[in-house]
Design a protein around this motif. Sequence first.
Motif, PDB file in Angstrom:
ATOM      1  N   ILE A  18       5.408  -5.132  -4.227  1.00 25.41           N
ATOM      2  CA  ILE A  18       5.395  -4.705  -2.817  1.00 25.41           C
ATOM      3  C   ILE A  18       4.145  -5.191  -2.096  1.00 25.41           C
ATOM      4  O   ILE A  18       3.927  -4.834  -0.935  1.00 25.41           O
ATOM      5  CB  ILE A  18       5.474  -3.169  -2.698  1.00 25.41           C
ATOM      6  CG1 ILE A  18       4.381  -2.522  -3.555  1.00 25.41           C
ATOM      7  CG2 ILE A  18       6.843  -2.666  -3.099  1.00 25.41           C
ATOM      8  CD1 ILE A  18       4.201  -1.045  -3.301  1.00 25.41           C
ATOM      9  N   ASP A 243       6.369   4.497  -1.633  1.00 24.58           N
ATOM     10  CA  ASP A 243       7.118   3.255  -1.827  1.00 24.58           C
ATOM     11  C   ASP A 243       8.419   3.474  -2.581  1.00 24.58           C
ATOM     12  O   ASP A 243       9.371   2.723  -2.443  1.00 24.58           O
ATOM     13  CB  ASP A 243       6.243   2.263  -2.605  1.00 24.58           C
ATOM     14  CG  ASP A 243       4.902   2.034  -1.916  1.00 24.58           C
ATOM     15  OD1 ASP A 243       4.914   1.533  -0.785  1.00 24.58           O
ATOM     16  OD2 ASP A 243       3.858   2.406  -2.495  1.00 24.58           O
ATOM     17  N   GLY A 290      12.511  -2.424   2.116  1.00 22.02           N
ATOM     18  CA  GLY A 290      11.511  -2.667   1.088  1.00 22.02           C
ATOM     19  C   GLY A 290      11.114  -1.444   0.282  1.00 22.02           C
ATOM     20  O   GLY A 290      10.284  -1.531  -0.621  1.00 22.02           O
ATOM     21  N   LYS A 291      11.698  -0.283   0.609  1.00 24.58           N
ATOM     22  CA  LYS A 291      11.419   0.936  -0.164  1.00 24.58           C
ATOM     23  C   LYS A 291      12.602   1.180  -1.096  1.00 24.58           C
ATOM     24  O   LYS A 291      13.719   0.728  -0.838  1.00 24.58           O
ATOM     25  CB  LYS A 291      11.259   2.132   0.785  1.00 24.58           C
ATOM     26  CG  LYS A 291      10.271   1.885   1.913  1.00 24.58           C
ATOM     27  CD  LYS A 291       8.871   2.290   1.523  1.00 24.58           C
ATOM     28  CE  LYS A 291       7.878   1.945   2.613  1.00 24.58           C
ATOM     29  NZ  LYS A 291       6.781   2.893   2.699  1.00 24.58           N
TER      30      LYS A 291
END
Lengths: 403, 403
Positions: A18, A243, A290-291
């Motif tokens: 990430i 995240d 993106g999580k």
Amino acid sequence: MISVSEALRIISEEAKPIGKEKKELLLCNGLVLAEDILSKDNLPPFDKSAMDGYAVRSSDTEKITAENPRGFKIKGVIKAGQWCTESINAGEAYKIMTGAPIPLEADCVIEVEKIKTEGDIVYLYNEVKKDNHVIKFGEEVQPGDIVVEKGTEIRPAEIGLFASLGYKTIEIYKPPVVGLIITGDELVNIDETIGKGKIRNSNEYAITSMIRSLGLEVVSFGIVKDDKDVLKKVIEEGLEKTDIIITSGGASAGDYDFVETILKEIGADIKFDSVAIKPGKPISFAVLSGKFFFSLPGNPLSAITTFEQFIEPLCKKVLGKQDYMKEEFSIILGEDFKVRRGRVKLLYVKIVKKDDKYYAYNIGSQSSNKLTTISKANGVLIVPEDYTEMRAGEKIRGRFIFK
Amino acid sequence: MISVSEALRIISEEAKPIGKEKKELLLCNGLVLAEDILSKDNLPPFDKSAMDGYAVRSSDTEKITAENPRGFKIKGVIKAGQWCTESINAGEAYKIMTGAPIPLEADCVIEVEKIKTEGDIVYLYNEVKKDNHVIKFGEEVQPGDIVVEKGTEIRPAEIGLFASLGYKTIEIYKPPVVGLIITGDELVNIDETIGKGKIRNSNEYAITSMIRSLGLEVVSFGIVKDDKDVLKKVIEEGLEKTDIIITSGGASAGDYDFVETILKEIGADIKFDSVAIKPGKPISFAVLSGKFFFSLPGNPLSAITTFEQFIEPLCKKVLGKQDYMKEEFSIILGEDFKVRRGRVKLLYVKIVKKDDKYYAYNIGSQSSNKLTTISKANGVLIVPEDYTEMRAGEKIRGRFIFK
């Protein structure tokens, strides 16, 4: 419902680092290097002695034998950290310690075990070759050499190596922060007595421990009531602050509707919502800008099983690790086992090693709410769908747990 | 000089837990239980459903078949955490969620996959036995039962289990605090440039990482100059403030005299001062009023090797662990290896697993100052004293490093 291998394939495909960040060297153990590490220096930065002994000129030692020893005058002692500005002449020696610089003109070291001394004379009993026990300037590393490549998992050896190269911080793949949401109206805090219909919140503790075992930070959102609006708010907050979001409980057929509705409302891409595995079928996985999002079953044993099987590989791949899958191996059944047909089953067992072979033994009921079961186990057998009876001596794939 | 096995025997004999302490549950992962954990409750604390489904009276389901289904009136829904005060009558059912209490008079649950519903009627297609998918009151644990025994290593499963039993703190064997003293006039801090004869202090970083990998706290006394009085003072301070003192450097033949003199002056019982191992011969071990003292060689690779071989088992045994020795296994040589005769050698290699077998490959020079060597390795071969040439295909014992 998808297969275990398909679920793992999807997770591998989605999981990526990430980001990168600079981190203080001592905090990097277990993380993965996100840059090549180059040397700025020659290592060693001077010719140095590999042994405690005596530095001499190799040409002075020609034709020395046990029968024909030769004495050298000891000019002084050079310890590690000292810098000798004097050179030696023919017939002279310096006593020298491991790691100390070789004096000018000298070109070899004879170890202390092979000599005798008498006053300020050292006697040699054999010829010594040039560079004997000398670690040469730049022999190990030269400026600009890539010493450790990007993508390497950092262990204490690499930490020592980076220190020796003068790095105080290094760039690593950013460790994800994991948010934990426990749902279930039946849950009470662990210091409360358990009233009618209630049980204590054990999953928060077990899952937090598993996340921390991976070296990751946990943000716990505590117990959230089974209320769609409340849960939605917490999931949104979690996705903002962390995240990877894990919810536990509320993932059974009835309750999961809640979570699924929320995920759809917030526009998450649900990758799967059940896996053919027992225990642990009602596990779901989703991604959103993106999580990563996992919804785990509320049964303690199912939650632990699915965490190890699916979330741990994701976390390791996000950390940049190349070996992110749990290591499986062949296990010999130490006794007969019976299971019900259907779904891949993770059967908790006691694995015992004997003569480099692994044997599996029963530890009792596999009911998915029983933490006492898993507490007796140190591994799982991965039993294929169609198996029902297995005999002692047969081989089955399996793995260790919490390892 | 003693053998590796004799050194390990002495360490095992001396290493014991240094005390017990109460610790907050979430901080206990990896530690060892110093008390039996008893249940205060019946678990589960009520008859509960193991599935999402419908709770009915088993006697009402007699003679139901796929050809002869029967409808039950759905009286309501019981979710986990709710307590149902009403009972059910003949021909009635409650929809019930996993973990929810079974209503009065009901004695079984039929899973949601096996029924059909039409309005407020649920249709069953088979007989259901008493207690089907019911986890009975106290089935798992009863008050006073020993759930986990003293001496058990605590993993996330045990942490979850202790939480479910209402324990916020538990008694564990006290983790030792480790003091680290780095000696050597040749050492400079890692952010300094390396002047003549100097090298950067890498051992403090490598050893600190290894100690922290064991879950232990490190108190670093930094770099101490090679001065007997200064070093003695620091060792005394270390023995006062910590439980295990490690010095690195100053352990070669010349310098060790310092440490040995200090140990004798303060009345320490020196158990051994060198071990027949390469790298790592000049390692010493001493005890003093319940504290442990190790002096490690200053060469980075020797320091790492001897830490793993001798200090790690001691720390684990002090923590109360039963499996405190490094796990060894048989490794097939993937190519030829040559070593010098004499002393047991730990040969750093790359271990590759293929078809459940381990193979070892060369990674280059084993010079004991080369951290680059160990950085390429993931294991060691333990080569017996008399071996010199080993052929591809032969088997040698070995182990992983940093694992």
